[in-house]
Structures are given as C-alpha cells and as structure tokens.
Write a protein that holds these residues in place. Sequence first.
Motif, mmCIF file in Angstrom:
data_model
loop_
_atom_site.group_PDB
_atom_site.id
_atom_site.type_symbol
_atom_site.label_atom_id
_atom_site.label_comp_id
_atom_site.label_asym_id
_atom_site.label_seq_id
_atom_site.Cartn_x
_atom_site.Cartn_y
_atom_site.Cartn_z
ATOM 1 N N LYS A 194 7.615 -6.933 3.588
ATOM 2 C CA LYS A 194 6.835 -5.802 3.071
ATOM 3 C C LYS A 194 7.125 -4.502 3.800
ATOM 4 O O LYS A 194 6.970 -3.428 3.235
ATOM 5 C CB LYS A 194 5.345 -6.131 3.145
ATOM 6 C CG LYS A 194 4.977 -7.251 2.171
ATOM 7 C CD LYS A 194 3.524 -7.199 1.802
ATOM 8 C CE LYS A 194 3.241 -8.224 0.715
ATOM 9 N NZ LYS A 194 1.805 -8.284 0.399
ATOM 10 N N ARG A 195 7.535 -4.625 5.039
ATOM 11 C CA ARG A 195 7.837 -3.387 5.757
ATOM 12 C C ARG A 195 9.030 -2.684 5.098
ATOM 13 O O ARG A 195 8.994 -1.480 4.872
ATOM 14 C CB ARG A 195 8.117 -3.673 7.234
ATOM 15 C CG ARG A 195 7.815 -2.455 8.078
ATOM 16 C CD ARG A 195 8.309 -2.569 9.491
ATOM 17 N NE ARG A 195 7.953 -3.861 10.096
ATOM 18 C CZ ARG A 195 8.184 -4.148 11.386
ATOM 19 N NH1 ARG A 195 8.731 -3.248 12.179
ATOM 20 N NH2 ARG A 195 7.882 -5.323 11.877
ATOM 21 N N THR A 196 10.060 -3.471 4.777
ATOM 22 C CA THR A 196 11.231 -2.891 4.110
ATOM 23 C C THR A 196 10.845 -2.325 2.740
ATOM 24 O O THR A 196 11.279 -1.237 2.361
ATOM 25 C CB THR A 196 12.321 -3.968 3.956
ATOM 26 O OG1 THR A 196 12.689 -4.415 5.257
ATOM 27 C CG2 THR A 196 13.549 -3.424 3.239
ATOM 28 N N ILE A 197 10.004 -3.064 2.020
ATOM 29 C CA ILE A 197 9.571 -2.582 0.703
ATOM 30 C C ILE A 197 8.841 -1.238 0.840
ATOM 31 O O ILE A 197 9.123 -0.282 0.113
ATOM 32 C CB ILE A 197 8.644 -3.617 0.023
ATOM 33 C CG1 ILE A 197 9.441 -4.898 -0.284
ATOM 34 C CG2 ILE A 197 8.034 -3.044 -1.259
ATOM 35 C CD1 ILE A 197 8.581 -6.068 -0.742
ATOM 36 N N ARG A 225 11.947 11.950 -4.456
ATOM 37 C CA ARG A 225 11.357 12.501 -5.667
ATOM 38 C C ARG A 225 10.772 13.893 -5.419
ATOM 39 O O ARG A 225 10.875 14.793 -6.222
ATOM 40 C CB ARG A 225 10.242 11.555 -6.151
ATOM 41 C CG ARG A 225 10.134 11.441 -7.656
ATOM 42 C CD ARG A 225 8.911 10.638 -8.032
ATOM 43 N NE ARG A 225 8.753 9.413 -7.256
ATOM 44 C CZ ARG A 225 7.590 8.779 -7.106
ATOM 45 N NH1 ARG A 225 6.496 9.262 -7.649
ATOM 46 N NH2 ARG A 225 7.510 7.670 -6.394
ATOM 47 N N PHE A 226 10.115 14.030 -4.254
ATOM 48 C CA PHE A 226 9.417 15.299 -3.980
ATOM 49 C C PHE A 226 10.316 16.320 -3.287
ATOM 50 O O PHE A 226 9.883 17.415 -2.994
ATOM 51 C CB PHE A 226 8.161 15.043 -3.149
ATOM 52 C CG PHE A 226 7.105 14.311 -3.918
ATOM 53 C CD1 PHE A 226 6.532 14.898 -5.044
ATOM 54 C CD2 PHE A 226 6.714 13.035 -3.572
ATOM 55 C CE1 PHE A 226 5.570 14.241 -5.770
ATOM 56 C CE2 PHE A 226 5.744 12.364 -4.291
ATOM 57 C CZ PHE A 226 5.172 12.960 -5.396
ATOM 58 N N SER A 227 11.573 15.927 -2.987
ATOM 59 C CA SER A 227 12.406 16.854 -2.221
ATOM 60 C C SER A 227 13.198 17.779 -3.145
ATOM 61 O O SER A 227 13.237 17.578 -4.346
ATOM 62 C CB SER A 227 13.359 16.073 -1.318
ATOM 63 O OG SER A 227 14.275 15.347 -2.097
ATOM 64 N N ARG A 280 8.774 4.620 0.305
ATOM 65 C CA ARG A 280 8.571 5.919 0.945
ATOM 66 C C ARG A 280 9.806 6.805 0.761
ATOM 67 O O ARG A 280 9.686 7.981 0.431
ATOM 68 C CB ARG A 280 8.237 5.756 2.427
ATOM 69 C CG ARG A 280 7.730 7.042 3.062
ATOM 70 C CD ARG A 280 7.423 6.907 4.552
ATOM 71 N NE ARG A 280 6.545 5.771 4.820
ATOM 72 C CZ ARG A 280 6.882 4.710 5.562
ATOM 73 N NH1 ARG A 280 8.079 4.639 6.128
ATOM 74 N NH2 ARG A 280 6.028 3.724 5.745
ATOM 75 N N ALA A 281 10.964 6.181 0.941
ATOM 76 C CA ALA A 281 12.212 6.936 0.786
ATOM 77 C C ALA A 281 12.346 7.454 -0.645
ATOM 78 O O ALA A 281 12.679 8.628 -0.871
ATOM 79 C CB ALA A 281 13.398 6.037 1.142
ATOM 80 N N ALA A 282 12.037 6.583 -1.628
ATOM 81 C CA ALA A 282 12.132 6.978 -3.027
ATOM 82 C C ALA A 282 11.178 8.133 -3.318
ATOM 83 O O ALA A 282 11.518 9.102 -4.003
ATOM 84 C CB ALA A 282 11.793 5.784 -3.925
ATOM 85 N N SER A 337 0.831 -1.198 0.000
ATOM 86 C CA SER A 337 0.000 0.000 0.000
ATOM 87 C C SER A 337 0.866 1.248 0.000
ATOM 88 O O SER A 337 1.853 1.316 0.736
ATOM 89 C CB SER A 337 -0.852 -0.045 1.259
ATOM 90 O OG SER A 337 -1.335 1.225 1.562
ATOM 91 N N VAL A 338 0.507 2.224 -0.843
ATOM 92 C CA VAL A 338 1.149 3.541 -0.733
ATOM 93 C C VAL A 338 0.052 4.569 -0.475
ATOM 94 O O VAL A 338 -1.076 4.412 -0.949
ATOM 95 C CB VAL A 338 1.960 3.919 -2.003
ATOM 96 C CG1 VAL A 338 3.212 3.053 -2.127
ATOM 97 C CG2 VAL A 338 1.107 3.813 -3.245
ATOM 98 N N PRO A 339 0.384 5.599 0.291
ATOM 99 C CA PRO A 339 -0.649 6.602 0.607
ATOM 100 C C PRO A 339 -1.122 7.323 -0.650
ATOM 101 O O PRO A 339 -0.335 7.539 -1.566
ATOM 102 C CB PRO A 339 0.074 7.585 1.545
ATOM 103 C CG PRO A 339 1.394 6.987 1.852
ATOM 104 C CD PRO A 339 1.696 5.934 0.842
ATOM 105 N N HIS A 340 -2.404 7.668 -0.662
ATOM 106 C CA HIS A 340 -2.956 8.388 -1.804
ATOM 107 C C HIS A 340 -3.969 9.401 -1.274
ATOM 108 O O HIS A 340 -4.805 9.066 -0.437
ATOM 109 C CB HIS A 340 -3.639 7.411 -2.760
ATOM 110 C CG HIS A 340 -4.065 8.038 -4.060
ATOM 111 N ND1 HIS A 340 -5.218 8.770 -4.193
ATOM 112 C CD2 HIS A 340 -3.470 8.042 -5.284
ATOM 113 C CE1 HIS A 340 -5.334 9.195 -5.446
ATOM 114 N NE2 HIS A 340 -4.277 8.766 -6.127
#
Lengths: 561, 561
Positions: A545-548, A559-561, A553-555, A486-489
């Motif tokens: 999955k936690r590491t994934i 991207r947004f930084s 999240r890091a990627a 899951s990724v936040p949306h």
Amino acid sequence: MNGFDETGTHMATAQHPSAGLMMSTPLTTQELLKRMRSAWPDSTISTVADETARFSHTVTFAEVAVRAERLAAALSALGVRTGDRVGSLLWNSAAHVELYYAATGLGAVLHTINPRLFADQIEYTIDHAEDRVLVVDATLVGTLTPLLDRLPRVEHVVVVGTPAPEVIGRVTVHAYPDLLEQAPAGFRWPELQEDLGACLCYTSGTTGNPKGVLYTHRSIVLHALIMAGTNGFRLGRHDRALALVPMFHALGWGLPFIVALTGTDLVLPGRHLGPATIATVIEREQVTWAGGVPTLWLDLLRYADAQRDARPVDLSSLRLVLSGGTKVPQPLMAAFEERYGVTVGQGWGMTETLPGATLSLADPDASGEAKRARRELAGQASPFYEFRVVDADGAPLPHDGKSVGEIEVRGPVVAAAYYGAGHTAEKFHDGWLRTGDLGAVTHDGWLDITDRAKDAIKSGGEWISSQDLEAALMRHPAVLEAAVVSVPHERWSERPAAVVATAGDDPSADELRDHLRAHVAGWWIPDEFHFVAELPRNSTGKFDKRTIRDQLRAAREERFS
Amino acid sequence: MNGFDETGTHMATAQHPSAGLMMSTPLTTQELLKRMRSAWPDSTISTVADETARFSHTVTFAEVAVRAERLAAALSALGVRTGDRVGSLLWNSAAHVELYYAATGLGAVLHTINPRLFADQIEYTIDHAEDRVLVVDATLVGTLTPLLDRLPRVEHVVVVGTPAPEVIGRVTVHAYPDLLEQAPAGFRWPELQEDLGACLCYTSGTTGNPKGVLYTHRSIVLHALIMAGTNGFRLGRHDRALALVPMFHALGWGLPFIVALTGTDLVLPGRHLGPATIATVIEREQVTWAGGVPTLWLDLLRYADAQRDARPVDLSSLRLVLSGGTKVPQPLMAAFEERYGVTVGQGWGMTETLPGATLSLADPDASGEAKRARRELAGQASPFYEFRVVDADGAPLPHDGKSVGEIEVRGPVVAAAYYGAGHTAEKFHDGWLRTGDLGAVTHDGWLDITDRAKDAIKSGGEWISSQDLEAALMRHPAVLEAAVVSVPHERWSERPAAVVATAGDDPSADELRDHLRAHVAGWWIPDEFHFVAELPRNSTGKFDKRTIRDQLRAAREERFS
C-alpha cells in the motif's frame, strides 16, 4: 428528601490491615446526577428543534434530574435490571442526556447505537449487545423497523418525538412523554459498584465486526473529573457549550457527564448539523464553546466566509472550538483565529480511551513559533493517560519528540478488553492498549502522531475500513484484485481511493459504485477508481500500500502541475 | 525506562459478571509523581532560604521526581515497609514535598507532625502513630531531642538542613543529602492498592487527645482532581503558587499533590511567615496565587498599608488569594481588592475532609449585591462533597439557605473513622461526618456557616452567632480583630461578650453598640466589651476561644471575689 438518600457512601472501608480510614463512596454516574441538581439546578440544556434553529427546547439541570429519575423508574417498571442493556438510537438531545443518567444510574448498561452505520451493522450491534429496550428518535423508526423481526431479544421500543407508531411488529411501543408521566413514584436509586459496566459503545475498527467498549462507572467519572480540570476542556459555569459531536460516539466526548461538574449550559443540535443551522444556533444561543470534528468547522468557515457580504455571521460569543476525531488542518485553525477571533484546539482519543486523552488546549506557555509548532502536535497527554512509544519489537523508545514507534496508552479510562470478544489479544500488549497510531512523544508528554500503523481511512472523523471495501470490490465478477488506500482530502481530511486489477474488460467506475452500494454505506464509496494491470505486492505477497499511495500521489501531483 | 514500569495497571478488572472492561489503574500518589515528571518536568518548587527572602532554593519537578525516588530507595533501605509510619517535623520546603511522594509511594504512611503543638502533644502523636523514622528540620531538632527517650519505637532520625547532630541519644541521625546520595540504585516502586493508608494527620480537637485522620491514596488523588478542576483552586500552569498553609496541616491543603495535575510552580516559605518576608517573596518570585489563613493576610495588609509612603509593596503579580481555616472578614476582602487589585476567595474544610470542601471562588454568576451576599457564605460545595443540614434530632432540614442546623458531610474525601480510636462514634451519624458547625445550605449548594456548634451562644433559648457578631465588629473602622464568646448569665443562661483589638485609640463600648445595631438584632449585642492589645491564637492561627473564655472567667472571678 430524594431517591438518593440511601445510596452513596459506606463508612466501613478496611479491606486489609493497612487500609486508610476514609468513606468509600463509589464513583458512579449517580454522583454526577446528584451534582447537577445540588450545585447547578439552574444550568440548562437546550435542544435545537428544527433546522432553522429558530426554536429550541430548554430544560434546567434540576428538571433533567427529576426526569431522569422518572425515566429510571419507568425503565425499572419495564423490567430493566442491573447489567441489562438499553439501546439508544438518538440524536443529541436533552432526552438522550436523561437516558444517559437514567439507564446507568439504574445499574443498566446504555448502548449508544450509531444510526449512521450500515443497517447490517446496526442489527449486529443490537443483537450482540442483547438490548432489551430501545429508545429511538421518531426520525429513526424507519431505520429500525425492518430490523426488529431479526432481533428477538428486544422487548420494548420507546419513541422520542412524533409520530410514534403504536406498535412495531411484535414489539410494544411507548411514547417517551407518556412513559415519564406514568412512571411509578418514589423511585430509589440502587447501590452500585463503581466497576459496574455503565455504557457500551461499538467502534467500527479496520477489520471484522464492530467491537464494543464497555465503560465502567468509575472510568466515566474519572474522565469527567479529568476533563473538568483546568488543563481539560476548559469549560466553566459561564460557558454555553455546543456539543456537535454525536452522543453515539464515545459518549459525546463525555460532555453530558462533564457539565455536571462544570455547571456549563449544554446546547444540543438534534440532527441539524448544517452550517447555516449551526451558525444560527451559535448566534441565538450565545454559544461560547463548541466541540466537533474538523469537517463541521470547515463547513461553518466556508458558510461564514460566503455570508460576509450578505448577512455576516456573528460568531463573537464563541471563544473556543475543540476539534477532534481527526487531525485539524492548520489553515482551519488560523482562519478561525484570524477572521473570527476563535481559538481552535484539538484533542486525540479513541472509543477505547474516551476523547481528550491528549489535548492541545493545554499550551499556555508557548507563543509565536513555539506555539505554532505545538499546534502541529496532537496535544499533551491528559492526567491518568500514560503513553509510551514502542518499536516494532515492542521495546519502549525514549520520549524525545523524535523516536517514532507505535503509540501505546494505559490508565483508568482505557479499555482492557472488548465486550464479548475473546480474539482481541493483538490490541493489547503487556498491559497497554495498542493505539494503531505511529508517532513520537516529547519529554513533557506532547504527542506527535505521524501515521497509522494500519491502513484505515479516517474520513470526516469516521473510520472507513480499506479491507472491507477491498473485500466488497472483489465480490464484483470482473474484479481480480483491489486495494483501497487513503488519499488526502481538504474537507474530509481523508477519502478512499480504489486501485483495481480486472480479469478482462474494465467495468466503469459507475458500475463499481453501484456494486458497492449493496455492500457498504454510501459515504464509504471511494472517490477515485484506478484500473491497473497488476497490483504491486511486497515480499510477503501482500498488497504494497505504501507504493500504491506513492504512485497515486505522483499521479496527482502530475495532474496539478 | 524508570522505576514505575511495572506498576500502575492491571488488565483484568472483572470482579463480578456485570463489571465493565476498563483497566483498573489504582489511584495512588505514584500516578501524581509520574505526572510531575511526564507532563511538567520544567515546573519548579522554590523554597525560601532565609527571612530576608533574598535567597531561595529552586528545583524542577523532574528533579523532585528523581529525588523522591532516591529517598524512597533510602527509606526502604532503612527498613521502612508497607504500612509503616514515617513522621515529618518539617516546614514547607521542597524536601517536604519529596518526602510526601517518597513515603507514600513506597507504601508507608507519612505522619505530618505539627511542630507548633505542645511538646506533650508532639510526643503523644509520635507515640500513637508509632513512627519508625522521623524526618526533621534542623531548626526543630531541639524540640525533638528531649522527647526521644520516651519514644522507643523511633529507630532513625533524618535531619534536613544544618547543623545535623551525629546522634540523638540512642537514635542514629542521617543527614538528608547524604541519605539521598547513598541511596541504592534501581529502585522499583511497589504495586499499591488505592485504599492503602497514605498520610496521617492529627487534628487537635477542642477536647481530649489529638485524633488522627488516615487519608487513603484514593482520597488524596480524588481531592487533587477535584481541586484541579475549573471550579476548584483555579491553579494553572501559568501560576506561581505561594503555599503559606503549613504542610503539617491537612496536607498543606493538598497543594503538593494538586500541582502535579496543574503544573503550577510552588513557592514554599520555609518557616518564614512574617509579613515583610511574604511581601518580598511575592515581589521576587512573582507569585500569582497564594493560600493561607486570614491572619496572615491581615498581617500582610497592615504591613503593605504601612509601607505605602516609604517603599510601597508591589503585589501586582498576585491575582488570587485563597483564604481558609476560619471565616474571612469582609473588610479584608474589600481592602485587598480595592487597594491591591487582588481577589480574595475563601474555602471551608476540616482535617477530616481535606480543605476546599466548599469554595467561594466558584462564584462566576454573581455580581454587585448578589456577589457580596455570596461572599458572606463559606462557599459552594465542591464535587463529591455532599452536605446536609440536620436539626437537633438528626432529621434533615431543607436546603433553602435559611434552615439552620448542624452541617453534615459525606463523600470519598471524608474520614470514616479516626486512627486507632474506638470512641469517636459521636462524630459520625448515619453514614455522615458531623462537622460541628452550624449553618444552612442554599438550593444550589452554598454553605452559610453561622457558628461552631460549640462556640455558638444560646441566650434565652435562641442561638446567637459569635461569627456573625465578630464579622460585624470587624466592619468598624477602628477594630482590627474581634472575638465573641459566651459568658454565663443568670437569667439568659448565656450572653455574648466581645474581646476587641484596635488599630489605635479604642472606641467606647457605646460606640461599638451603636455600630452593631446597624448589623445585628438588638438582643445579639454583647453585654461586655473588653479591649486588648492582641487576641490569643491557637497553634493553627485561629482565635483561641478557650483561652479567651478562661481569661474572662478569671477576670470575673477576681472582680467578684
């Protein structure tokens, strides 16, 4: 004089020497239908007729009661008997409410089918439930028709709306108005026991086939009583409640039954859920209360904001929005309150518990910072929903608002097993239902849900199974391994992202999308595809999955930084 | 961890093949006690300690839950077992609430004894109930002591408050605080069935010995759920509810159980019901909601009016008064609303139905004339209270608001029989309880009670409503209270006679006749008017019409002798 005269109450109650001496009226949906007629004959149900929302069809509760009785007579004449399953493939409409009461009051089980399921799953649930009669919206006949050949137990199809075909394959088709009109007169409701199965709702869990929850009459009536309480949904006779939550999801939050106790007018959207339609419905129907998933409110908010300079949307009649199905974003709550004066509350529940097991409307004490803090929580446990938090070994943890473990729930509105499923022991623990959610409980019964025990993705209020997506991806010849997380949306709350390791050349994301379309519903298809050499695994060899999630999240932050 | 861990829910529910698959948590008072602790630990019960109301004793719901558990352990240690009767001879206090939960949660039956009964009747009910343990207020030990010699089944007396004697005759006396302190630790509440008898309340009918109503756990919980509804007693977490209705009358309207669902603070008056005390309690405790019989509100109104020029009574915290037990005079409602901004609603019920079977608070639609018209009615039927009107032959009449007959009621909170009484068939009819009230029901379930079947006056073959005449008389500015009874008449068989108490100078009979002509039919106007300082009342605060009739008969015989 009416068909209820002989039902309802037995004078003799004594089961054992210490039994009390009160009448033993069973708690059934028949009592709720009686109430619609005897207390609120003039309350109404309005069904939106088209997407301009310029037209709606209105019936009174008294009319609904009469029509439900005719429908029960008609179903009975079609051969429906106590315990038989009747399927509905319907949007939110007065006809659906009539069927809720007719099928259950007759002693049959109403199986509410989710038309948004993948065709295979629709077929699976109809087959598994052994539906004998299906009541279908005319707009969904096309969905049903190709399946009917493989559903030999279906004997009758009733079509609500036009056009209604005369026959589908070998199955007789009845037009809903004709069926009512031709119903035999003088129907008498049968005596029912309150532990009789009344409604059957399948939940698409994280693994395997959909599982059915078979609500009893008693559980439905108790749920309605609880939600009609002063700390419940906060519905009154004055309210006009817009039920955007589909009636094929956990009984539409029970609203068709709750309004029998509160006398509240119902406004039903049919299949028209677009923000422009909803805005018009709220204005035209003077809606005061509305319930649905956060996605709908986000859409409405955006639409209303966009219209501000053109033709402002008038939400002034609306006082309360109840949101649920997934966590409600704080900015959404704040925007509705500050810009439109609408209070947004949230609730938590599962198909297995019916909605409103917790409610954040019950927060009269808090103000300011305390109020905001409480708003972050999923809500306070409702009466007769008993919660506990257990650690990994199943031992109860204190209700201190801090100790996090798996949330378990029990009570008279909680499922004890799945319908026709013998393999679900892992969902139940020592007399409690394991919710699969992680969280804490405060000393006064407020739930703080922090995570899900398993890795399902809840997108727009609907579950997406990461495991099913992984299995489908791994069917692609080039895919070696796949993990979906899951990724936040912002809009859907969560969306799936796929991380894929391949044998040779990576296929394109579009190719994987095309591949998936043959196996899963379109809205399940991941938004993102990431290609890696190898998937991280934990000590037991399972995908970590936690590491994934952390890597994604890091990627994303990079991207947004 | 607590004593409830092992109770509450069974996973297996299937009684028959069509049974649904929900947990079968029984509806017991144990669930309500759990709720007090888990949802509203910080809500309070305040007990007025003396008649100046300057002192009160406050405990939290969490403390009540702990103390009830200790009390249950103590009663269990005294030998109280499932089905045993425990008698209470107590005013409204936190200790009484603790006993409500302890005795019933233990599986025993709480017999609430009315200390205002004649000594013979108190003795009769204790003997008939076979109470093994009595819990008595220190102020009522003197009432009990002379009776105990004739009550051989009583083994223990627990005294609440001081002074507590060490022994009464042959019976051991326990001081309440000592009993709690010495209770064995680690009490575990037993599993109970919901049809177990929980509370026993005797109703003093118009004839014969008091008759006992044995409420089940289920009926008590359903009553609490119904009255905690948005159309119920209208209690919320914000409210502070003053329960003036005695807890020995129909479970104090169920308030000790209802607040477990609503989280409402309770304010209990002990034995201090004088208007000066009540006014002070409302001011000091910031009471928002109050319930009791109209007499108390009449007294409070008079007191407040009298204080206006001296030290005005501050009723500004009060928003709602629920009145019941007898018809509420319109001028009382108007005076409270106009002079003090307090809404007065009314309810109807019987010991056999628990209070709130109808409620006139549920009147959100009406305004102006319609509102006033609805206010004349006894209220709308509450959920799960089904009413019908039958003619003299027992045949149902239409619900048109006009057809008058005897009111019958049925439902899960209605008595099916009297405790240990085989001779009560005349109270039940075809699965319905005969209320003994005459009236009509509107198409939307509002009850218009016109009279007691026994109080009504049948003059020349036509019914005259004593209650309507009383209401009309009390609209005259000089009339404080009025009772109308039947007196024998040679020609008309019966004629009405009025007994009137006034505020100052008595108006003439002619003046009252002229006044009545504006409100009732000419032939309804009483033949006789008697002026008295005060009307006799029975133990429940209602006009004692039997005594009034006896006095009129005596006066008549004297006159004619």
